[in-house]
Scaffold this motif. Structure first.
Motif, PDB file in Angstrom:
ATOM      1  N   LYS A 124       0.455  12.530   7.378  1.00 40.36           N
ATOM      2  CA  LYS A 124       1.430  11.404   7.623  1.00 40.36           C
ATOM      3  C   LYS A 124       2.086   9.770   7.482  1.00 40.36           C
ATOM      4  CE  LYS A 124       2.865  10.617  12.722  1.00 40.36           C
ATOM      5  NZ  LYS A 124       2.194  10.580  14.267  1.00 40.36           N
ATOM      6  N   MET A 125       0.416   9.299   7.258  1.00 37.01           N
ATOM      7  CA  MET A 125       0.723   8.075   6.864  1.00 37.01           C
ATOM      8  C   MET A 125       0.780   7.098   5.973  1.00 37.01           C
ATOM      9  SD  MET A 125      -2.597   6.097   9.790  1.00 37.01           S
ATOM     10  CE  MET A 125      -3.911   6.805   8.374  1.00 37.01           C
ATOM     11  N   SER A 126       0.708   8.114   4.639  1.00 41.46           N
ATOM     12  CA  SER A 126       0.553   7.573   3.038  1.00 41.46           C
ATOM     13  C   SER A 126       1.993   8.077   2.529  1.00 41.46           C
ATOM     14  CB  SER A 126      -0.532   8.473   2.404  1.00 41.46           C
ATOM     15  OG  SER A 126      -0.426   8.007   1.187  1.00 41.46           O
ATOM     16  N   PRO A 127       2.841   6.567   2.388  1.00 48.73           N
ATOM     17  CA  PRO A 127       4.491   6.583   2.198  1.00 48.73           C
ATOM     18  C   PRO A 127       4.791   7.729   1.384  1.00 48.73           C
ATOM     19  CG  PRO A 127       3.425   4.107   2.760  1.00 48.73           C
ATOM     20  CD  PRO A 127       1.861   4.966   2.312  1.00 48.73           C
TER      21      PRO A 127
ATOM     22  N   VAL B   8       0.801  -1.010  -0.082  1.00 49.86           N
ATOM     23  CA  VAL B   8      -0.008   0.066   0.612  1.00 49.86           C
ATOM     24  C   VAL B   8       0.720   1.345  -0.019  1.00 49.86           C
ATOM     25  CG1 VAL B   8      -1.444   1.288   1.356  1.00 49.86           C
ATOM     26  CG2 VAL B   8      -1.980  -1.056   1.001  1.00 49.86           C
ATOM     27  N   TYR B   9       1.285   2.182  -0.871  1.00 49.31           N
ATOM     28  CA  TYR B   9       1.909   2.705  -1.319  1.00 49.31           C
ATOM     29  C   TYR B   9       0.686   4.495  -1.030  1.00 49.31           C
ATOM     30  CZ  TYR B   9       4.616   5.964  -3.766  1.00 49.31           C
ATOM     31  OH  TYR B   9       5.696   7.159  -4.351  1.00 49.31           O
ATOM     32  N   ASP B  10       0.146   4.029  -1.342  1.00 46.09           N
ATOM     33  CA  ASP B  10      -0.790   5.801  -1.399  1.00 46.09           C
ATOM     34  C   ASP B  10      -2.330   5.690  -0.762  1.00 46.09           C
ATOM     35  OD1 ASP B  10      -2.445   7.617  -1.535  1.00 46.09           O
ATOM     36  OD2 ASP B  10      -1.955   8.714  -4.268  1.00 46.09           O
ATOM     37  N   LEU B  11      -2.403   6.207   0.215  1.00 51.43           N
ATOM     38  CA  LEU B  11      -3.499   5.591   1.182  1.00 51.43           C
ATOM     39  C   LEU B  11      -4.628   5.853   0.300  1.00 51.43           C
ATOM     40  CD1 LEU B  11      -2.967   6.034   4.890  1.00 51.43           C
ATOM     41  CD2 LEU B  11      -3.121   3.915   3.436  1.00 51.43           C
ATOM     42  N   TYR B  12      -5.108   7.177  -0.636  1.00 52.75           N
ATOM     43  CA  TYR B  12      -6.522   8.123  -1.297  1.00 52.75           C
ATOM     44  C   TYR B  12      -6.157   6.873  -2.184  1.00 52.75           C
ATOM     45  CZ  TYR B  12      -4.348  12.236   1.645  1.00 52.75           C
ATOM     46  OH  TYR B  12      -4.050  13.257   2.288  1.00 52.75           O
TER      47      TYR B  12
END
Length: 687
Positions: A600-603, A568-572
């Motif tokens: 903060k969380m999305s790599p 999971v690289y992009d939480l959006y």
């Protein structure tokens, strides 16, 4: 020093005896060996406890094809023989209460979809019981041994099996391929869903037209993954308990436990008071209670599953294990209805527990390794299960109900595994985020010498709420990595299951901070060991582990190389996942309170700091973490000028499951680690 010649070495081994020679011929575990291992699935046990039936799968690597047969194994381990040798695969065995039949799933000649077959234990060939065009699965016996219940996914608007078959053929033959959805679920894991519903049916052992049980209730079993744990048959055969989702929106799931007459009709909800999930109903042998699992935090899949007993006389529900800080898993009642036994996720193990049905007191029967597939005979004297560990693939065992001692029953892989040079492994504890104790499994290379310095491969587990147990895995096998010459390790960072509810929930809603800090602390722990080369450390993982690898990539870390699989690289864009439409427990990205947290969380926000060589792996059929994440990560790394490689599988899902693809996966990881951290120990400099 005098160099020992090969002839001299062989002569020395001959003098040492055959045991030493045999030890010298052993070799570390390889990806090729992994696919020679016969793989056992959950067993079933005869009513008298004398025999077990276990599915055994072998793989034809050249053809990328699996074959599963049913084996009959004596409960004292004295005998084992195949029950089926058909070209098709047989799965899901269920032993009839009278001990005369085995029901199983198979797809044989003329079967468009899998059907239920019956095998007579007195002798003779298996015969097809169902001929349902939409397929039949998950057989369970009625107590009279004259009927079998099963699941089929059907179109509820069609009245006959003939109509079901016609529509299925029309859909298959149509040149128009559009899919239309008005609400989720749209797809699951690696396949698209359609407008069929999962329903229960019954059929007599002499065949005939199956009778609908749940079709008229207005409810359906899980559209995504209905299976044996979705329902149970009452001891008198008059009632069915099943789990169904009461949500009609597709975004706010709430499974409840219902009961309905075995002849069909109106269903009654047993759990309307709980807005979260209730599942896996199981009647007590005396018929007085129904046990089921309950979660109480809506939107948190890793909420602790409590054991609840429904009193059929009073219609009252009693939570039995509220005081026990563990999740109950698949369970089996003891014949006297006084207790339940099951394999419980417990601090890095899958331990067999006995839970008292009156007090809820849970007592561990086993201590070491990991158990699954619990099956208890109707007389209560024989409990069989699968046992495994880092150095043992699933093996059929009998567990003594008094002492918890296991007795090995199967020998399918003994000759093969005797040739493997296993690395020693142990459980350690170190201080992680906030000074909390973190459990970690460390697997040492075969022949480990603490006077030398080894590279480290730190494995980042998925989930994140899936604790790493002392168990054997065919993916991310730590013994295999250690066989390449690495100290390999799995750390159960904050959020891992099996260590209590507060530990599992400690990373919500911030999935990033504590696991990242635990990972860096693990690397620091290793860097402080004299047998680790702190300049040759790498890390990698899949799913959430891939997310964590991508997160580490953009933050300070000591790793010289990373592996990000199904990351999971992009939480959006993770809203495109199979569960993407579900309402989030802590809110959605478009809500003001969530904006800062997502950043903060999305790599992908760490891209300005990407510098570490990264191997990116993705599967086109992965709908849990769609492959766009891997493509986005790889393209970003390339744009940033960071050494990177993309390995993409057009025919794999979240996991790499095909033999040749799996072997290539291991080669790709090995080559990547070799390039950037090297392999094997180096002599430590003298002080």
């Amino acid at each position: 020093m005098r160099r020992t010649t090969i002839p001299a070495l062989l002569a020395a081994l001959a003098l040492a005896g055959p045991a030493a020679a045999e030890e010298a011929r052993k070799a570390p575990l390889t990806a090729e060996t992994l696919w020679q291992i016969q793989r056992l699935s959950a067993p079933t046990v005869s009513p008298d406890g004398q025999w077990a039936v276990v599915p055994v799968t072998t793989w034809d690597v050249k053809e990328d094809k699996a074959l599963t047969d049913l084996w009959l194994v004596k409960a004292d381990g004295s005998e084992a023989r195949p029950l089926t040798t058909h070209e098709g695969s047989e799965t899901g065995p269920a032993w009839s209460p009278d001990g005369k039949w085995i029901a199983f799933e198979a797809k044989r000649e003329g079967d468009e979809n899998a059907q239920i077959y019956l095998l007579p234990l007195g002798g003779g060939e298996a015969r097809r019981l169902t001929q349902v065009p939409t397929g039949a699965s998950s057989p369970k016996w009625f107590p009279d041994s004259k009927r079998v219940a099963f699941i089929s996914r059907v179109w509820p608007d069609l009245p006959s099996w003939e109509d079901q078959g016609k529509r299925q053929k029309e859909r298959k033959d149509s040149k128009m391929t559009a899919r239309v959805f008005d609400k989720p679920e749209v797809r699951y894991w690696d396949h698209w869903l359609d407008d069929r519903q999962a329903h229960l049916y019954s059929i007599g052992i002499d065949g005939g037209d199956p009778k609908a049980i749940t079709l008229g209730t207005g409810l359906e079993l899980s559209r995504a993954e209905a299976g044996p744990s979705s329902y149970d048959v009452s001891p008198d055969g008059t009632e069915i308990a099943f789990a169904a989702d009461t949500d009609t929106t597709g975004i706010d799931s709430n499974f409840d436990v219902y009961v309905v007459s075995a002849d069909g009709g109106k269903a009654r909800n047993l759990t309307p008071e709980n807005p979260a999930g209730d599942a896996s109903p199981l009647y007590s042998p005396d018929g007085r209670a129904i046990a089921f699992g309950r979660q109480v935090i809506k939107g948190f899949y890793a909420d602790r599953t409590r054991l609840v007993l429904h009193d059929r006389a009073t219609s009252k529900n009693r939570v039995l294990t509220e005081a026990w800080d563990r999740s109950v898993g698949p369970l089996a009642w003891t014949p006297d209805s006084k207790a339940l036994v099951g394999a419980i996720d417990d601090a890095g193990h899958g331990r067999v527990y006995r839970i008292d049905a009156t007090t809820g007191t849970a007592a561990a029967l086993t201590k070491a390794q990991t158990y699954s597939g619990i099956a208890l005979s109707r007389d209560g004297r024989t409990l069989v299960a699968l046992r495994e560990g880092f150095s043992e693939p699933p093996t059929l065992v009998r567990v003594d109900l008094a002492t918890g001692e296991p007795a090995k029953l199967s020998t399918f892989n003994d000759d093969l595994l005797a040739k493997v040079d296993w690395g020693r492994y142990e459980s350690v504890t170190y201080k992680g985020s906030g000074g909390k104790d973190i459990q970690m499994w460390v697997v040492y290379p075969p022949g480990f010498d603490p006077a030398r310095k080894y590279p480290l491969f730190l494995i980042l587990h998925g989930g994140p709420h899936n604790g790493v147990q002392d168990a054997f895995t065919f993916r991310w096998n730590a013994q295999l990595f250690s066989g390449w010459g690495y100290v390999s390790a799995w750390h159960n960072f904050h959020g891992s299951s099996g260590f209590g509810q507060s530990f599992a929930d400690s990373i919500n809603p911030d999935w990033a901070t504590k696991p990242y800090e635990d990972t860096i602390a693990a690397a620091d722990w290793f860097a402080g060991k004299p047998w680790i080369d702190r300049d040759r450390m790498a890390a990698g993982g899949g799913s959430y582990g891939g997310y964590l690898a991508s997160l580490v990539l953009g933050r300070p870390h000591p790793f010289k190389a990373l592996v990000a699989h199904a990351a999971v690289y992009d939480l959006y864009t993770q809203y495109g996942a199979d569960y993407g439409a579900e309402r989030k427990r802590d809110g959605e990205f478009w809500e003001p309170k969530q904006d800062a947290l997502y950043r903060k969380m999305s790599p992908h926000f760490g891209a300005p700091n990407f510098r570490t060589p990264t191997l990116v792996i993705a599967g086109a059929l992965d709908y849990r973490v769609p492959d766009n994440h891997g493509l986005e990560l790889f393209n970003t790394l390339q744009n940033r000028g960071v050494r990177s490689r993309l390995v993409h599988y057009p025919n794999e899902n979240h996991w790499i499951l095909k033999p040749q693809n799996s072997q290539f996966w291991y080669r790709s990881v090995q080559e990547w680690l070799q390039e950037f951290v090297g392999a094997g120990a180096k002599t430590a400099p003298s002080s």
